[in-house]
Design a protein around this motif. Structure first.
Motif, PDB file in Angstrom:
ATOM      1  N   PRO A  52       0.826  -1.210   0.000  1.00 50.52           N
ATOM      2  CA  PRO A  52       0.000   0.000   0.000  1.00 50.52           C
ATOM      3  C   PRO A  52       0.862   1.263   0.000  1.00 50.52           C
ATOM      4  CG  PRO A  52       0.140  -0.886   2.215  1.00 50.52           C
ATOM      5  CD  PRO A  52       0.918  -1.825   1.329  1.00 50.52           C
ATOM      6  N   LEU A  53       0.330   2.348  -0.507  1.00 47.73           N
ATOM      7  CA  LEU A  53       0.893   3.704  -0.351  1.00 47.73           C
ATOM      8  C   LEU A  53       2.398   3.764  -0.597  1.00 47.73           C
ATOM      9  CD1 LEU A  53      -0.957   4.681   2.957  1.00 47.73           C
ATOM     10  CD2 LEU A  53      -1.687   5.159   0.623  1.00 47.73           C
ATOM     11  N   ALA A  54       2.785   3.432  -1.799  1.00 44.43           N
ATOM     12  CA  ALA A  54       4.226   3.329  -2.052  1.00 44.43           C
ATOM     13  C   ALA A  54       4.911   4.670  -2.261  1.00 44.43           C
ATOM     14  CB  ALA A  54       4.476   2.423  -3.251  1.00 44.43           C
ATOM     15  N   THR A  55       4.173   5.735  -2.532  1.00 41.52           N
ATOM     16  CA  THR A  55       4.856   7.015  -2.784  1.00 41.52           C
ATOM     17  C   THR A  55       4.726   7.970  -1.597  1.00 41.52           C
ATOM     18  OG1 THR A  55       2.919   7.874  -3.881  1.00 41.52           O
ATOM     19  CG2 THR A  55       4.616   6.880  -5.292  1.00 41.52           C
TER      20      THR A  55
ATOM     21  N   ARG B 122      10.665  -5.101  -0.058  1.00 45.83           N
ATOM     22  CA  ARG B 122      10.176  -4.424  -1.261  1.00 45.83           C
ATOM     23  C   ARG B 122       9.918  -2.942  -0.970  1.00 45.83           C
ATOM     24  NH1 ARG B 122       5.061  -7.119  -2.926  1.00 45.83           N
ATOM     25  NH2 ARG B 122       4.909  -7.715  -0.729  1.00 45.83           N
ATOM     26  N   LEU B 123       9.452  -2.663   0.259  1.00 47.85           N
ATOM     27  CA  LEU B 123       9.176  -1.267   0.618  1.00 47.85           C
ATOM     28  C   LEU B 123      10.451  -0.425   0.580  1.00 47.85           C
ATOM     29  CD1 LEU B 123       6.849   0.565   1.656  1.00 47.85           C
ATOM     30  CD2 LEU B 123       7.604   0.049   3.981  1.00 47.85           C
ATOM     31  N   GLU B 124      11.538  -0.994   1.109  1.00 48.38           N
ATOM     32  CA  GLU B 124      12.775  -0.212   1.199  1.00 48.38           C
ATOM     33  C   GLU B 124      13.301   0.258  -0.165  1.00 48.38           C
ATOM     34  OE1 GLU B 124      15.876  -1.367   4.027  1.00 48.38           O
ATOM     35  OE2 GLU B 124      17.363  -1.066   2.458  1.00 48.38           O
ATOM     36  N   PRO B 125      13.481  -0.652  -1.142  1.00 43.89           N
ATOM     37  CA  PRO B 125      13.999  -0.153  -2.427  1.00 43.89           C
ATOM     38  C   PRO B 125      13.057   0.849  -3.105  1.00 43.89           C
ATOM     39  CG  PRO B 125      13.651  -2.550  -2.476  1.00 43.89           C
ATOM     40  CD  PRO B 125      13.403  -2.111  -1.084  1.00 43.89           C
ATOM     41  N   GLN B 126      11.755   0.662  -2.949  1.00 42.37           N
ATOM     42  CA  GLN B 126      10.809   1.627  -3.533  1.00 42.37           C
ATOM     43  C   GLN B 126      11.013   3.008  -2.938  1.00 42.37           C
ATOM     44  OE1 GLN B 126       6.681   0.394  -3.275  1.00 42.37           O
ATOM     45  NE2 GLN B 126       7.099  -1.565  -4.259  1.00 42.37           N
ATOM     46  N   TRP B 357       8.781   5.027   6.236  1.00 44.89           N
ATOM     47  CA  TRP B 357       7.572   5.070   5.408  1.00 44.89           C
ATOM     48  C   TRP B 357       6.408   5.704   6.181  1.00 44.89           C
ATOM     49  CZ3 TRP B 357       3.081   2.108   6.496  1.00 44.89           C
ATOM     50  CH2 TRP B 357       2.104   2.106   5.492  1.00 44.89           C
ATOM     51  N   LEU B 358       6.208   5.262   7.414  1.00 46.40           N
ATOM     52  CA  LEU B 358       5.070   5.782   8.184  1.00 46.40           C
ATOM     53  C   LEU B 358       5.251   7.264   8.514  1.00 46.40           C
ATOM     54  CD1 LEU B 358       2.434   4.411   9.184  1.00 46.40           C
ATOM     55  CD2 LEU B 358       3.476   4.285  11.451  1.00 46.40           C
ATOM     56  N   ALA B 359       6.480   7.645   8.841  1.00 46.67           N
ATOM     57  CA  ALA B 359       6.750   9.054   9.158  1.00 46.67           C
ATOM     58  C   ALA B 359       6.493   9.933   7.935  1.00 46.67           C
ATOM     59  CB  ALA B 359       8.193   9.215   9.639  1.00 46.67           C
ATOM     60  N   LEU B 360       6.924   9.475   6.763  1.00 46.51           N
ATOM     61  CA  LEU B 360       6.719  10.258   5.538  1.00 46.51           C
ATOM     62  C   LEU B 360       5.236  10.315   5.175  1.00 46.51           C
ATOM     63  CD1 LEU B 360       9.778   8.942   3.482  1.00 46.51           C
ATOM     64  CD2 LEU B 360       9.474  11.286   4.326  1.00 46.51           C
ATOM     65  N   GLN B 361       4.534   9.205   5.371  1.00 47.59           N
ATOM     66  CA  GLN B 361       3.090   9.191   5.108  1.00 47.59           C
ATOM     67  C   GLN B 361       2.375  10.166   6.033  1.00 47.59           C
ATOM     68  OE1 GLN B 361       1.418   7.627   2.668  1.00 47.59           O
ATOM     69  NE2 GLN B 361       3.295   6.694   1.880  1.00 47.59           N
ATOM     70  N   HIS B 362       2.819  10.238   7.275  1.00 46.97           N
ATOM     71  CA  HIS B 362       2.118  11.078   8.249  1.00 46.97           C
ATOM     72  C   HIS B 362       2.386  12.562   8.016  1.00 46.97           C
ATOM     73  CE1 HIS B 362       1.327  12.304  12.702  1.00 46.97           C
ATOM     74  NE2 HIS B 362       0.245  12.424  11.989  1.00 46.97           N
ATOM     75  N   LEU B 363       3.645  12.929   7.881  1.00 47.89           N
ATOM     76  CA  LEU B 363       3.962  14.361   7.794  1.00 47.89           C
ATOM     77  C   LEU B 363       3.994  14.888   6.360  1.00 47.89           C
ATOM     78  CD1 LEU B 363       6.592  14.897  10.627  1.00 47.89           C
ATOM     79  CD2 LEU B 363       4.096  14.766  10.723  1.00 47.89           C
TER      80      LEU B 363
END
Lengths: 481, 481
Positions: A52-55, B122-126, B357-363
């Motif tokens: 989910p939410l890759a960007t 997979r999340l990390e390289p993206q 990822w979560l920090a970037l999604q949040h802020l």
């Protein structure tokens, strides 16, 4: 607080958003616990689904709403808490280590220096010194926590190289070609370390192992002689206590004798097997480890501490001062305590000592002994099932809780056995919810089990072998042979 | 479950101890939140007291009873959540990064391989590819998360050495002496990397910096010429975007021009300053960073992600395959994804991508831009207070949110100024609850502020300078001069 940021972006140090944060922390803790408390109902290894939410979004989001995509990532993760997860040396973590890690993350202290972690920079050397003593390394010994076993091996071999070749300041240029000797079964991180250290990937001389996966002392001496004849400078030998695929333990005493007579650094990679020091019944298997110059020992494996928690121990901690230290002039000196970032590969580092300390306080030496002895019991049971089946072959007699075996059915030509074992591995996961890994070993595919999970029972093992029997009935047909 | 272990040793994957564990998790979460929500009332840096429970017990203990000694360790820790904690590049963490880290610890996945972390590998390289694109590194770029900036620099320089000197297999023996060039202000991890890589501590040639703490391109060219005359092989130049003491940014474009004409690898250590890429107002300061071959960038600093969260970015990820990779034959190959442990210094590694990822999604990018721009605003305010006081001197004009200054009172002989600034630093902490660090810089003691904390206000800064004024009145007397 900065305008245009979500109110819960940070935990307000004056408590103004405590209630709001409290419900978030509890919702997350509940989500984690619900997931882990039902781990037996999720597959040990899930199928890959899109993430989910890759960007990275432009604008802030709602943290509470992010818990749903977070859940999707959780359910797509490796599930080592499942009693059928036996594929790798990756355990479910102890409760105490998890809590210790949560606190360490919240404190966000930095193991770079005493000033940045006044408690943890003192806790770590105390703990490491006590563990080094358990291994019998003596009064001047101690160690460092590092973020993973590859770094532990790299740090040990860096100090070994600097000390034996006296190359801290000038480096390797002009030296006789230095080499490290290690078993052909040694972990790939030894080769990685040699490459990083400037010896090249060819800087590790592989020593033949015997049928039990143990380094052959005679082969080691032959290799040493060959190196010397070839004009190389062997400066270190790495013995392994717990090889990656079969959990074999190299003969430490015999290797130490050769190390001493050839003036080699004696490193023991006990990343996995070091835990045996906690078991009065099994620690005899590590006989000779007290003679090591350095030891890699990873509590993140058989001590069930959350990742990462790896360590490198040294017989004499002044070696790090004399043959490694890089001072940081931007740090305050504190007379009695060393800034760990100056004597370690890493500078900034997570406070891993806290979770290790809490886990050891909670389970005690006796708790770990019980865990280790129980997994030997499971291992014996698994070996019995294998012995009872003529088409199953053990790679070698387990020295630890690793069981490496393969199916060699007479109904199939030998050339198909790799394919058959791959098939079996997939079917066991799909139909039996048991995840074995599928390493290459001596040029063949094997099935590898690591019996770490304390919720794995003999009944589980019995069911898996029943399934192997069922799958084996139709061996030819299934492979389309 | 193993007998003789506490019932809550692990989280039962079938839920049998869920209620018991739930109260433990909640008690711990409450304890953490109570502490962090009152961080402004604890000192930014505590006094050292003896640690509780320093030895490993023989028998298991009661986990609930361990929360009290855990509390003692918490209160003895560095307290970066305090608005007066401005001593180092160590922030309080965002709420989202903390939650992400909690989940990662609970999942206990392993970044060694896709099989051991199917979602996070997979999340990390993206995420890394997207961040590399933000830096303008182009289509073939990407990166790795590593456990701290020292490892990021080491990994970058390992690849640089292997590629430029073609020494992946054979190592350094027989080579012309290789050297790295870096500013005299570069972080000590560059020297550490050179030492580990087999160049020795003398393998880094320090290039003079100007009055603003920036590497002098002319000095760089002179050094390069001197190296060549001395028969050395310069293969890499390290520019710094955010030096440790003053936050200076080297002239990236001019350094790149020299790197290109001398065939050097161009590494930018933007461990701290890389965050500016998130600020439309300030990213111009990184002009030229898109020309780097590799970049160190640490979200654990100015992106407020819990430690560790550091990264190394490469213009071309195939370099890692061709000039670094060590294969792990015990791992399954998965066609589309790389086992990160094969192309990274580390093997086993914590899942740091989740919290990032979560920090970037949040802020979001905008949230980080706001944080960065706010800290520039605080910086301008602090510089104003310094400019208004004739005895205070700035080390250089801040390029970021670091303010490095010292007091040079005419009432004292110059030889006493180091002592006086040390005294001031201690008194500010004791009387004013503000922690500045006390680095050595150009042979003198300075006071260093890093204005990261979003709860630090201009009012706080005003109070600190009032206290400096008060303390300065009695300067001679206090030092006993």
């Amino acid at each position: 607080m900065v305008l245009s940021l979500p109110e819960n972006a940070f935990i307000d140090p004056s408590g103004h958003n405590q209630a709001q944060i409290s419900s978030l922390l509890k919702a997350t803790a509940d989500q984690i616990l619900d997931y882990l408390s039902s781990a037996a109902t999720h597959p040990p290894l899930p199928e890959l689904d899109p993430l989910p939410l890759a960007t990275i979004p432009d604008q802030p989001g709602d943290l509470a709403e992010l818990l749903a995509p977070l859940q999707r990532i959780m359910t797509q993760s490796m599930n080592p808490a499942h009693p059928g997860y036996i594929g790798h040396m990756d355990p479910l973590p102890t409760t105490a280590s998890l809590l210790g890690d949560w606190v360490a993350a919240a404190l966000n202290n930095n193991m770079l220096s005493v000033e940045m972690s006044p408690a943890l920079s003192r806790l770590e050397p105390q703990l490491m010194a006590e563990i080094a003593q358990m291994f019998g390394l003596g009064e001047r010994s101690g160690g460092l926590l590092v973020s993973g076993g590859s770094l532990a091996n790299l740090q040990a071999l860096t100090v070994a190289r600097n000390l034996k070749l006296n190359c801290l300041d000038q480096g390797l240029i002009g030296q006789v070609p230095p080499v490290i000797l290690a078993s052909e079964m040694a972990h790939t991180s030894i080769q990685k370390a040699a490459m990083v250290l400037g010896l090249g990937r060819q800087g590790v001389i592989p020593v033949a192992a015997d049928a039990q996966g143990q380094m052959h002392p005679e082969a080691l001496e032959n290799c040493l002689q060959a190196c010397l004849r070839a004009g190389q400078r062997p400066f270190a030998v790495v013995a392994t206590a717990g090889t990656t695929v079969t959990g074999s333990i190299d003969p430490l005493l015999a290797i130490h004798r050769l190390a001493r007579s050839y003036n080699l650094w004696f490193h023991v990679d006990a990343a996995y097997g070091g835990a045996l020091i906690f078991s009065p019944d099994q620690s005899y298997r590590l006989e000779g480890i007290h003679l090591a110059d350095s030891i890699t020992f990873n509590p993140q494996k058989w001590l069930y501490v959350t990742k990462t928690c790896a360590s490198v121990l040294f017989r004499d901690m002044t070696w790090l001062q004399d043959h490694f230290r890089i001072s940081a002039p931007y740090m305050n000196d504190l007379a009695d305590w060393t800034n760990l970032g100056e004597i370690a590969l890493q500078g900034t580092r997570h406070g891993d000592s806290l979770k290790l300390w809490l886990a050891l306080q909670h389970l005690g030496k006796a708790g770990y002994a019980a865990l280790i002895e129980t997994s030997y019991d499971l291992t014996r049971s698994m070996v019995d099932y294998i012995d009872q089946r003529s088409h199953l072959t053990l790679a070698c007699t387990p020295a630890m809780n690793l069981v490496c075996f393969r199916s060699c059915p007479r109904a199939l030509p030998e050339s198909q056995w790799d394919r058959w074992n791959s098939h079996l591995q997939k079917e066991l996961l799909k139909a039996g919810q048991v995840f074995l890994s599928l390493p290459w070993w001596r040029g063949q595919r094997w099935l590898k089990a690591v019996l770490l999970n304390p919720y794995t029972t003999k009944e589980h093992i019995g069911q898996w072998f029943e399934l192997i029997d069922t799958l084996s009935v139709s061996v030819g047909t299934d492979l389309g042979v």
